[in-house]
Scaffold this active site. Structure first.
Site, PDB file in Angstrom:
ATOM      1  N   HIS A 200      -0.948 -12.922   8.311  1.00 57.34           N
ATOM      2  CA  HIS A 200       0.067 -13.969   8.749  1.00 57.34           C
ATOM      3  C   HIS A 200       0.194 -14.862   7.580  1.00 57.34           C
ATOM      4  O   HIS A 200       1.221 -15.320   7.045  1.00 57.34           O
ATOM      5  CB  HIS A 200       0.036 -14.779   9.767  1.00 57.34           C
ATOM      6  CG  HIS A 200       0.443 -13.816  11.140  1.00 57.34           C
ATOM      7  ND1 HIS A 200      -0.141 -14.061  12.482  1.00 57.34           N
ATOM      8  CD2 HIS A 200       1.166 -13.093  11.312  1.00 57.34           C
ATOM      9  CE1 HIS A 200       0.530 -13.209  13.367  1.00 57.34           C
ATOM     10  NE2 HIS A 200       1.506 -12.610  12.628  1.00 57.34           N
ATOM     11  N   GLU A 442       4.054  11.382 -13.324  1.00 62.13           N
ATOM     12  CA  GLU A 442       2.953  10.248 -13.867  1.00 62.13           C
ATOM     13  C   GLU A 442       1.925  10.677 -14.565  1.00 62.13           C
ATOM     14  O   GLU A 442       0.914  10.180 -14.750  1.00 62.13           O
ATOM     15  CB  GLU A 442       2.713   9.389 -12.659  1.00 62.13           C
ATOM     16  CG  GLU A 442       2.208  10.015 -11.185  1.00 62.13           C
ATOM     17  CD  GLU A 442       2.131   9.279 -10.066  1.00 62.13           C
ATOM     18  OE1 GLU A 442       1.915   7.934 -10.349  1.00 62.13           O
ATOM     19  OE2 GLU A 442       2.033   9.759  -8.852  1.00 62.13           O
ATOM     20  N   ASP A 466       0.586   4.953 -14.026  1.00 64.94           N
ATOM     21  CA  ASP A 466      -0.274   6.446 -14.197  1.00 64.94           C
ATOM     22  C   ASP A 466       0.267   7.068 -15.513  1.00 64.94           C
ATOM     23  O   ASP A 466      -0.765   7.498 -16.192  1.00 64.94           O
ATOM     24  CB  ASP A 466      -0.416   7.004 -12.869  1.00 64.94           C
ATOM     25  CG  ASP A 466      -1.090   6.613 -11.957  1.00 64.94           C
ATOM     26  OD1 ASP A 466      -2.428   6.044 -12.188  1.00 64.94           O
ATOM     27  OD2 ASP A 466      -0.828   6.509 -10.634  1.00 64.94           O
ATOM     28  N   CYS A 513       9.715   3.825 -11.189  1.00 68.47           N
ATOM     29  CA  CYS A 513       9.011   3.066 -10.205  1.00 68.47           C
ATOM     30  C   CYS A 513       7.877   2.357 -10.405  1.00 68.47           C
ATOM     31  O   CYS A 513       7.297   1.653  -9.618  1.00 68.47           O
ATOM     32  CB  CYS A 513       8.855   3.800  -8.883  1.00 68.47           C
ATOM     33  SG  CYS A 513       7.779   5.067  -8.764  1.00 68.47           S
TER      34      CYS A 513
HETATM   35  C1  PEP Z   1       2.957   4.754 -10.997  1.00 66.59           C
HETATM   36  O1  PEP Z   1       1.804   5.162 -11.174  1.00 66.59           O
HETATM   37  O2  PEP Z   1       3.725   3.977 -11.668  1.00 66.59           O
HETATM   38  C2  PEP Z   1       3.158   4.158  -9.526  1.00 66.59           C
HETATM   39  C3  PEP Z   1       4.408   3.699  -9.095  1.00 66.59           C
HETATM   40  O3  PEP Z   1       2.493   4.417  -8.543  1.00 66.59           O
HETATM   41  P1  PEP Z   1       0.996   3.498  -8.307  1.00 66.59           P
HETATM   42  O4  PEP Z   1       1.219   2.243  -8.957  1.00 66.59           O
HETATM   43  O5  PEP Z   1       1.043   3.331  -6.706  1.00 66.59           O
HETATM   44  O6  PEP Z   1      -0.204   4.431  -8.848  1.00 66.59           O
HETATM   45 MG    MG Z   2       0.783   6.287  -9.660  1.00 66.57          MG
END
Ligand code: PEP
Ligand code: MG
Length: 591
Positions: A200, A442, A466, A513
């Site tokens: 929380h 990745e 990654d 991402c």
């Molecule tokens: C990444 O590898 O860029 C990714 C978004 O996944 P994570 O950071 O969860 O490995």
């Molecule tokens: Mg990743």
């Protein structure tokens, strides 16, 4: 006075400088003593009075909440009031006083220990963490029993503090009720020894927008009342007794940060469109369903990465299909038709389910993680796929597969997805038959072969965290090689570019991402390279949007191409900096 720093988990960004205000941990002060028979009734009355006082205090706090206070605040107080009214807290300790002939503080603490033990058996991560609420309520009662003055600084104390000497709360844990009062007194930040991302305290910190760090472990032991401390909520760092230079530096950073935040709010509902009319989707990354609040507050138009593994962590048993379904559905419904890209389980390496059962292997980052793990545990994968499909009936869900390196992994995944669909069809359960399936790029092998992946997938998402780790052979968790981690390495940029081109050729959308997407210094380069979708932590959305609003795509594309042709990081870095200053200057690398 020596200056030193401690590290925890930053749960709410921003920089605060102020005086430490230590909150006592009443639970540690409880002692046990026996009472003669004739004092038992008085002790029970003392206990009942304390419960009544706490109820009164909580109700008062609740009714004093400002109209525009986040809805969670009132809900948290409500939970605490409910707990106080529950017989296990309001009545059972009376029996203990009677039977054990002990003091009231000891009785309620014994009862609390028993309740907490029951909570610890609960599988559901969220519910299990609610034991913290029990502890917080009991702590309040104990404080009253011990005759502690209010934990808040007095009005005089507060008004005596100059702007730059605001109070920073240092506590073992902070209850929502305390936090609300703290907010009303405009404390600068709070830091705690305990707390996880779904605690929380963390939820509140995010909704209150106060810089905050949890899980500092020994903050209360290491920091003394009145000491000047700096809280950097973004980095999760607390600096104690900073010297003059550090203080000046952080004051500057704080001013800049605050000014930027104010300015950024103005573009919250502005569309992310470049000067020449190119639209960019700005999506958010989330870890738990509650993060949706921050997604909305930041004006993100979708969720580009929901890391589902957080639902599986710190527990002994896997969440079952129903628990997963509820979590995924909650996010899908909250996003009201906006895209929600949910990534299948990415366990392994630094993200282990239960720290007690970590399987050690020589190179965990290269081991049985993510999709590799799921394919080796088809039943676990089947359960997740069914939960995702069921939730797809309630919103705009797309599925994303992490760590693909071969097409055969993708094909096996598709077979398993078909199997999950078949099982639901047989049961007459509704789901989106055409649910989109995307893959994370990745691993360099996947980036180099991106066309093949794009031809068998609906969309691609580049996980740069990654991708950089594997391209540059740098363990992303190892401090010793952190200086080598560079998103602008020409090989990294080339792999990203290859993936974007593969998507363009096959008409499949490509997003980033990883952390790169949220780094505003890289926004112009990324969109110049052709990206039209970026997904990041909600706190970065506005700063990235600002870059987009000042971009001229035609110029950026040409300049990004020039950067991509370079082979030397030392030439790339200054050109990317130049790109940020203006979009249309002619970029000529130094010979
Ligand atoms: C990444 O590898 O860029 C990714 C978004 O996944 P994570 O950071 O969860 O490995
Ligand atoms: Mg990743």
């Amino acid at each position: 006075m020596t200056s030193f720093s401690i590290h925890g988990v930053g749960v709410s960004s921003g920089i605060a400088i102020g005086q430490a205000h230590l909150i006592s941990n009443a639970l540690l002060e409880v002692v046990h003593y026996q009472l003669p028979m004739h004092l038992i009734d008085d002790e029970i009355k003392r206990f009942s009075d304390a419960i009544a006082t706490v109820k009164y205090d909580l109700e008062k706090i609740n009714s004093s909440l400002r109209k525009n206070a986040p809805a969670e605040l009132s809900a948290f107080i409500g939970t605490h009031l409910m707990m106080l009214s529950d017989k296990s807290l309001s009545e059972a300790p009376k029996k203990i006083i009677q039977n054990e002939k002990c003091n009231a503080e000891w009785a309620i603490k014994l009862q609390m220990d028993e309740i907490v033990e029951q909570f610890e058996q609960i599988e559901d991560n969220y519910l299990r963490e609610r034991k913290q609420d029990v502890i917080q309520v009991v702590e309040r009662v104990i404080k009253v029993l011990l005759g502690h003055p209010s934990q808040l600084a007095t009005e005089q104390q507060l008004s005596a503090l100059s702007e730059e000497h605001k109070l920073i709360l240092v506590a073992h844990d902070i209850s929502p009720a305390d936090a609300i009062q703290f907010k009303q007194h405009e404390f600068a930040a709070f830091i705690t020894d305990v707390g996880g991302i779904t605690s929380h305290t963390a939820i509140l910190a995010r909704s209150l927008n106060i810089p905050s760090i949890v899980a500092l472990q020994k903050a209360r032991d290491l920091i003394r009342d009145g000491e000047i401390i700096i809280v950097d909520g973004k980095q999760g760092v607390v600096i104690i007794n900073p010297d003059k230079n550090i203080l000046t530096e952080y004051k500057l950073r704080q001013e800049q940060w605050e000014l930027e935040q104010q300015k950024l709010q103005r573009i919250k509902s502005t569309k992310a469109v470049t000067l020449d009319g190119i639209n960019i989707d700005l999506f958010a990354n989330i870890e738990v369903p509650d993060d949706v609040t921050a997604v909305k507050a930041a004006g993100a138009t979708g969720i580009g990465l929901y890391r589902t593994e957080f639902l599986f962590m710190n527990r002994r048993e896997m969440p079952d299909e129903e628990e997963q379904f509820i979590a995924y559905k909650k996010v899908a419904e909250a996003m009201k038709g906006d895209v929600v890209i949910i990534r299948t389980l990415d366990l392994g390496a630094d993200k282990q389910m239960n720290p007690d059962t970590v399987v050690t292997c020589a190179n965990p980052a290269l081991g049985l993680r993510a999709i590799r793990y799921c394919l080796s545990e088809p039943q676990i994968f089947h359960t997740q796929l069914r939960a995702l499909l069921r939730a797809s009936h309630f919103g705009n869900i797309k599925i994303l597969v992490p760590m693909l390196s071969t097409l055969s992994e993708l094909r096996q995944t598709k077979l398993l997805l078909e199997r999950a669909k078949l099982s639901l069809r047989k049961q007459g359960v509704l789901f989106n038959e055409n649910i989109a399936l995307g893959g994370m790029i990745e691993i360099p092998a996947a980036a180099i072969n991106a066309e093949a992946f794009a031809s068998e997938l609906d969309f691609l998402s580049i996980g740069t965290n990654d991708l950089i780790q594997y391209t540059l052979a740098i363990d992303r968790t190892d401090d010793a090689v952190a200086h080598l981690y560079n998103p602008l390495h020409p090989s990294v940029l080339k792999l990203i570019s290859m993936t974007i081109k593969a998507g363009e050729k096959l008409g499949k959308s490509v997003s980033v991402c990883g952390e790169m997407a949220g780094d505003a210094k890289l926004t112009k380069l990324l969109i110049g390279m052709g990206l039209r979708q970026l997904s990041m932590h909600p706190s970065h959305i506005l700063s990235v949007k600002q870059q987009i609003l000042h971009s001229q795509m035609s110029a950026l594309s040409a300049n990004s191409r020039k950067i991509l042709n370079l082979t030397d990081i030392e030439k790339i870095e200054p050109l990317v900096a130049k790109l940020n200053r203006t979009a249309d200057l002619r970029l000529n690398p130094r010979p």
